[in-house]
Design an enzyme around this catalytic site. Structure first.
Site, short mmCIF file in Angstrom:
data_model
loop_
_atom_site.label_atom_id
_atom_site.label_comp_id
_atom_site.label_asym_id
_atom_site.label_seq_id
_atom_site.Cartn_x
_atom_site.Cartn_y
_atom_site.Cartn_z
N THR A 73 0.83 -1.20 0.00
CA THR A 73 0.00 0.00 0.00
C THR A 73 0.87 1.25 0.00
O THR A 73 0.61 2.21 -0.73
CB THR A 73 -0.93 0.00 1.22
OG1 THR A 73 -1.86 -1.08 1.11
CG2 THR A 73 -1.70 1.31 1.32
N ILE A 217 -3.88 10.67 7.21
CA ILE A 217 -4.16 10.49 5.79
C ILE A 217 -5.19 11.51 5.32
O ILE A 217 -5.04 12.13 4.27
CB ILE A 217 -4.63 9.05 5.51
CG1 ILE A 217 -3.53 8.05 5.87
CG2 ILE A 217 -5.04 8.89 4.05
CD1 ILE A 217 -3.98 6.60 5.82
N LEU A 219 -5.96 14.48 6.50
CA LEU A 219 -5.44 15.84 6.45
C LEU A 219 -4.46 16.02 5.30
O LEU A 219 -4.43 17.08 4.65
CB LEU A 219 -4.78 16.20 7.78
CG LEU A 219 -5.72 16.23 8.99
CD1 LEU A 219 -4.95 16.60 10.25
CD2 LEU A 219 -6.88 17.20 8.77
N GLU A 220 -3.65 15.01 5.03
CA GLU A 220 -2.71 15.10 3.92
C GLU A 220 -3.44 15.18 2.58
O GLU A 220 -3.15 16.05 1.75
CB GLU A 220 -1.76 13.90 3.94
CG GLU A 220 -0.76 13.94 5.07
CD GLU A 220 0.16 12.73 5.11
OE1 GLU A 220 0.94 12.62 6.06
OE2 GLU A 220 0.10 11.88 4.18
N MET A 352 0.41 1.79 12.75
CA MET A 352 0.39 1.31 11.37
C MET A 352 1.20 2.27 10.51
O MET A 352 0.67 3.12 9.80
CB MET A 352 -1.05 1.19 10.87
CG MET A 352 -1.82 0.06 11.52
SD MET A 352 -3.50 -0.10 10.84
CE MET A 352 -4.02 -1.67 11.56
N HIS A 478 24.76 27.36 11.08
CA HIS A 478 23.95 28.58 10.95
C HIS A 478 24.09 29.13 9.54
O HIS A 478 25.20 29.16 8.99
CB HIS A 478 24.45 29.63 11.96
CG HIS A 478 23.78 30.97 11.80
ND1 HIS A 478 22.53 31.22 12.30
CD2 HIS A 478 24.20 32.11 11.18
CE1 HIS A 478 22.20 32.47 12.01
NE2 HIS A 478 23.20 33.03 11.33
#
Length: 499
Positions: A73, A217, A219-220, A352, A478
């Site tokens: 997946t 997932i 929100l992405e 997961m 920096h």
């Protein structure tokens, strides 16, 4: 050469566990007539990594994958294609909203969605072929088909070519991953009502997108289509988005998403779906019950979590136990209740996450080979790949409080970070939690561009039991975003310089 503290701990663990276990190698290799030393069912991040590691350890290995494309997946319809679209949509969003501030102007700008999808598909296909190349390099036998147990050491495979073959192995690893969790009364057709798989392959940009579920997932994917012009509304049953996230960081994160015009309907549940018209009509009501309302969308994304995928494996036939959530309980060596049958990744308890499954896979085959596997589940980082990203490792402030541990908190905003200000991308903060008496770091939470990269300094520090002062006294280049981690560490044990 002096042995590091982590190496000493692992060496001690190896010695102690070998006394307790006896010889894991001789136990696992009790049957000498089987063809394979290891058979892995599933070619996702956990499965293919386990197969490669087993082969590298000198074990004859076969990996069975039903998809016909390795990577599971994650690679095919999850992590990789979603990150490709997240990046492409972010580039477009930056071109529209940020480029003019940097003196870059266009006379015309448009989204070429087919080209965007083609770039995503190219990334996926290239990586999939890469894994097949690694199988050949490491001499892993690759069988394309759907495998199920015929016996504890026999897998019957319906091959994609249409035949059937039996694969035997002394040790079988179940690495079949997870599937989309369905909702009662909501039928996913991958057209109007889609899972994350369908959301990655839409042929046009929906005017209105409703996302059911405010987890990683949802929100992405909401971010992808929101950047491209969709009006996005997120419906969540719980009172908060991403409930596992540190509360303070979560509130700032939600405000940032709302600034990006993402709408939230929290403590709300979906009780009805009507797809008879051109639009999808959702019937909603408060989670606690109450007056119903309706919400229309062109596309609805169901993102209510994932569930272990064990259907059709024949676990009952060989007596492998599962819990009420469908997960497979395992011991500390990843063995199920059936000797010689192991399980890793999304099918066992735990987060997961692809990288957690990879660690499971390596540790599992190390145990099979008579070595000592190691996964520290307290130090598995989590990342939400929106913009800004949110990354975390260890405990949230709520968890530390609940444990009754005296602690200190150090925070540093990116508004005070010179690199973030220079590139005009200064939303977010670094938050560090440390034990008050010892200054040992308990948790780190970062909301920032590339937070998913910045978090690993904290992961490594916590792996070696570092204090916040250890990070604070480590020189950081920096100007970099990582200086915010140093400053937050300084704020934890003493005081920051630039705030």
């Amino acid at each position: 050469m002096a042995m590091t503290s982590l190496a000493r701990r692992r060496a001690t663990s190896l010695f102690n566990s070998s006394i307790l276990r006896g010889s894991a190698f001789s136990r696992s290799f009790a049957s000498g007539s089987d063809d394979n030393d290891v058979v892995v069912i599933g070619g996702g991040p956990g499965g293919y990594v386990a197969a490669i590691k087993a082969a590298q350890l000198g074990l004859k290995t076969t990996c069975i994958e039903k998809r016909g494309a390795l990577g599971g997946t994650c690679l095919n319809v999850g992590c990789i294609p979603s990150k490709a679209l997240l990046h492409s949509s972010h580039m477009y969003h930056e071109a529209v909203h940020a480029f003019p501030n940097h003196g870059v102007k266009f006379s015309q700008l448009e989204v070429d969605l087919p080209a965007m999808m083609a770039q995503k598909d190219k990334a996926v296909s290239g990586l999939t072929r890469g894994i097949e190349g690694l199988f050949k390099k490491n001499k892993v036998n690759y069988v394309k088909g759907y495998g199920k147990f015929a016996a504890p050491n026999e897998i019957s495979v319906e091959t994609l070519e249409g035949g059937n073959t039996v694969i035997k192995g002394k040790n079988i690893i179940i690495a079949t991953g997870s599937d989309v969790k369905s909702l009662p009364g909501v039928t996913i057709d991958e057209k109007k009502i889609v899972s994350s798989t369908g959301a990655l392959a839409l042929s046009e940009i929906p005017k209105k997108l409703v996302v059911i579920g405010a987890g990683y997932i949802g929100l992405e994917m909401g971010s992808v289509w929101g950047r491209l012009g969709s009006e996005v509304t997120v419906v969540e049953f719980a009172s908060d988005i991403v409930p596992t996230m540190d509360g303070e960081v979560r509130k700032q994160f939600q405000r940032m998403l709302e600034k990006q015009k993402m709408k939230f309907m929290l403590k709300t549940k979906v009780v009805g779906v009507d797809t008879s018209g051109s639009a999808v009509k959702l019937t909603l009501e408060p989670a606690a019950g109450g007056e119903q309302t309706t919400l229309e969308a062109d596309v609805v994304l169901v993102s209510a979590g994932r569930t272990p995928f064990t259907a059709g494996l024949g676990l009952d036939a060989i007596g492998v136990e599962t819990d009420k959530l469908g997960r497979i309980p395992v011991d500390h060596q990843f063995m199920t209740n059936v000797k010689g049958v192991y399980a890793i990744g999304d099918v066992i308890p735990g987060p997961m996450l692809a990288h957690k499954a990879e660690e499971d896979g390596v540790a599992c085959v190390e145990f099979i080979a008579g070595k000592e596997g190691h996964v520290d589940y307290d130090l598995v980082p989590g990342v939400v790949y929106t913009h800004p990203e949110v990354a975390s490792v260890g405990k949230t402030e709520e968890q530390v409080k609940a444990a009754g541990v005296a602690y200190r908190v150090g925070k540093f905003p990116f508004m005070a970070n010179s690199r973030a200000k220079a590139i005009d991308d200064a939303e977010g903060l670094v938050k560090i939690l440390a034990e008050k008496e010892t200054d040992k770091i308990l948790g780190v939470h970062i909301m920032a561009p590339n937070a998913g990269e910045l978090i690993h300094e904290a992961v490594l520090a916590m792996q070696y039991g570092a204090s916040s002062e250890d990070i604070a006294r480590t020189c950081h280049a920096h100007p970099t975003m990582s200086e915010a981690v140093k400053e937050a560490a300084m704020a934890t044990y003493d005081k920051p310089i630039h705030m």
